[in-house]
Design an enzyme around this catalytic site. Structure first.
Site, PDB file in Angstrom:
ATOM      1  CB  CYS A  26      69.197  60.082  47.816  1.00  0.00           C
ATOM      2  SG  CYS A  26      67.795  58.945  47.919  1.00  0.00           S
ATOM      3  CG  HIS A 549      41.759  34.193  45.864  1.00  0.00           C
ATOM      4  ND1 HIS A 549      41.389  34.639  47.114  1.00  0.00           N
ATOM      5  CD2 HIS A 549      42.841  33.404  46.050  1.00  0.00           C
ATOM      6  CE1 HIS A 549      42.222  34.144  48.014  1.00  0.00           C
ATOM      7  NE2 HIS A 549      43.105  33.389  47.399  1.00  0.00           N
TER       8      HIS A 549
END
Length: 627
Positions: A26, A549
């Site tokens: 598409c 972290h």
């Protein structure tokens, strides 16, 4: 990566050419029908430059490329035989009924959208010329342009016959012939005469309904579906010596007769029922459907099922002359997607995100939303919520005023002229106002809701007396970053958190620790500490900003199992202990301990080189930053 390389990689990662049953595309996506969707390397596809995302929904394996999808599709066709008609292996289709239906609808309507869009825009231009008195409806120029625009709508059954034949594996030219039977001028004349005189139309005593099939949708789809079963039977019963003649003869006679006597009238009744249902719903609450479509279309687009709405909008225009529910709602949704991305572009401080957001946002405003949806809004979540709020507001407005769409197209600012019709500009004005409401509401909501990922985490977790230091100007010829942990070094893409794996916070590495200790990887200053103690920020003397972290989602532990060894603004040297953490205890609570080490100001630096994956110790170099 060029188109040729990208095409080759995609085919390889979807399981190879032998795993592909069919392929179409598409405006932004490659749409694969795969024999086995488990035989793919989805993570590699998602991590490939040039691919915005992967969606496995609605019976299709969809690879989101963006506006370059046509070029990638052409390269795949060149490199493979996927696009050619060939006998496919019979495999068990384990998809749900809903997935199969959506796949069929998508496969039928996607190929004809360019013709419908061209016709719709030509109609819009013609309406503008009439409204501004450039042409009159009596002029030959108007009449010629009008039938040019009407061609795609009037002969819609033939267009659908071709695409349906491809989907149902029937002969395309015989299918188009069936469409021609339904539209033949002699049959149309017989229908007109029968309606005027009340006389019946019969074929060998079989009654044929006096129904016109021009601009219809469902009758021809049912007919071609029926043909897909008749054609193999005709092939089976035809003698080999005359099969070339007998197979098409038997097919057309049976399918043509059944289409006129049974399937055509059934399809017409279904179309009429849908139209009457929409009309009845409008008479009770005209705003409900546009409101729902405006709100939830992003979720349908994300799953690839939004094409299920397209036939309803087309059917409405073919039966009543306009659509008041699907396309107005999708207009509100699409421009909201674009506005949300632009809002992110304005508010973010990340230059790479800013560039992507503005580009994808403009595309979304013009009706192609996948770049905005996958590149920005789904990625950060809050812009998606803002877009749904704005889409609901715009859809509600256009529903209340029963805004009419006369000619379709890809819903966006470029197709606003498709709301011009009935010799008035009123619906065009309503569409413009509705689109403006969607854009403004979404834009405001995005500015309120969106926060850059680093800033958001900091604001939630940093203690009230802790603030990050201002960015230090980067000025160096090169720098090394030493491993802050001992364990196993991984690519950042291995982290099960999009903020890190998609490098939203910056480039870097991940380390699976074997010891519960974090040491300083650079000489510098502690620039950020957190109440949860699960992370720490450091700014090196060279101006490199690092975030370490420890673990994924470990902020939920609220500091349990973690202990800082330094304070904010403290000077540190390579090897100084920063954090101690209970490695076994954190794992026992079900949290992953893989630790991202990220350069949060990557965009301001030069080339960033990453060490190879494998075992790593405290003293080894993991990142080299070049000037």
């Amino acid at each position: 990566m060029n188109y040729q390389d990208l095409a080759k990689l995609i085919i390889d990662k979807v399981g190879g050419e032998k795993n592909v049953k069919s392929l179409t595309h598409c405006a932004t996506r490659l749409r694969f029908n795969l024999k086995d969707d488990q035989n793919t390397d989805e993570q590699s596809l998602k991590n490939t430059s040039g691919i915005m995302g992967v969606v496995n929904k609605g019976g299709q394996y969809q690879v989101i490329i963006g506006s370059d999808v046509g070029n990638v599709y052409k390269e795949i066709v060149k490199q493979t035989n996927i696009s050619s008609e060939r006998e496919e292996e019979k495999t068990e289709d384990k998809r749900s009924t809903f997935a199969k239906v959506i796949d069929v609808i998508t496969g039928i309507f996607t190929p004809i959208l360019p013709a419908i869009t061209a016709a719709g825009m030509l109609k819009a231009v013609l309406s503008l010329l009439v409204v501004f008195k450039v042409l009159t409806t009596e002029s030959q120029s108007y009449q010629i342009m009008n039938f040019m625009a009407d061609a795609a709508f009037y002969f819609l059954p033939i267009l659908l016959a071709a695409s349906s034949a491809q989907k149902f594996k029937a002969n395309m030219f015989l299918a188009m012939m069936v469409g021609g039977i339904l539209l033949h001028p002699n049959f149309a004349a017989m229908v007109t005469a029968a309606k005027e005189s009340g006389a019946a139309i019969q074929l060998f005593g079989l009654p044929i309904s006096a129904v016109s099939y021009s601009s219809s949708v469902i009758p021809i789809i049912l007919s071609v579906w029926f043909m897909s079963y008749v054609e193999p039977l005709a092939d089976k019963v035809s003698p080999k010596a005359i099969k070339f003649f007998s197979k098409p003869l038997i097919t057309i006679f049976i399918v043509g007769t059944v289409s006129l006597v049974v399937l055509g009238p059934i399809g017409y009744m279904i179309s009429d029922a849908i139209s009457n249902g929409i009309t009845a719903l409008e008479s009770v609450s005209p705003w409900i459907v546009p409101l729902l479509v405006g709100t939830f279309t992003p979720l349908l687009v994300a799953t690839g099922t939004h094409y299920g709405l397209v036939p309803i909008g087309i059917n409405n225009r073919m039966t009543t002359g306009y659509d008041t529910v699907i396309y107005p709602g999708m207009l509100a949704s699409n421009v909201s997607q674009g506005a949300a991305a632009i809002g992110v572009g304005i508010k973010t401080k990340d230059s790479s995100v800013k560039q992507l957001a503005f580009s994808a946002g403009l595309t979304g405003l013009f009706g192609i939303t996948e770049p905005a949806l996958y590149g920005v809004n789904l990625r950060y979540k809050t812009p998606l919520y803002a877009a749904m709020i704005g889409g609901a507001a715009g859809g509600l407005f256009m529903g209340i005023f029963r805004t009419r769409n006369f000619s379709g197209g890809s819903p966006g600012l470029l197709t606003l002229p498709s709301y011009i019709g009935d010799n008035t500009l009123s619906f065009f004005y309503y569409a413009c106002i509705g689109a403006a409401i969607s854009i403004i509401v979404t834009f405001i909501a995005t500015l309120i809701l969106y926060k850059d990922p680093v800033a958001e985490e900091t604001s939630e977790n940093v203690s009230s007396d802790s603030t990050t230091t201002k960015n230090t100007k980067v000025n160096f010829s090169g720098a090394s970053i030493i491993s802050p942990l001992q364990g196993t070094l991984h690519n950042l893409k291995q982290v099960d958190d999009g903020m890190f794996s998609e490098e939203i916070l910056g480039q870097g590495v991940a380390i699976e620790p074997s010891e519960g200790k974090v040491v300083s990887p650079v000489n510098g200053t502690i620039s950020a500490v957190f109440d949860s103690k699960h992370a720490i920020g450091i700014t090196s003397d060279d101006g490199i900003e690092l975030l370490i972290h420890v673990g994924i989602d470990t902020v939920q532990l609220n500091g349990e199992g973690y202990e800082y060894s330094v304070e904010k603004d403290q000077k540190v040297q390579i090897g100084d202990k920063l954090i101690e953490f209970d490695l076994k205890g954190i794992k026992a609570k079900g949290f992953k301990t893989i630790t991202p080490v990220v350069i949060t100001n990557s965009a301001e630096l030069g080339d960033i080189l990453i060490a190879n994956e494998g075992a790593i110790t405290f003293s080894e170099e993991i990142i080299k930053v070049m000037k």
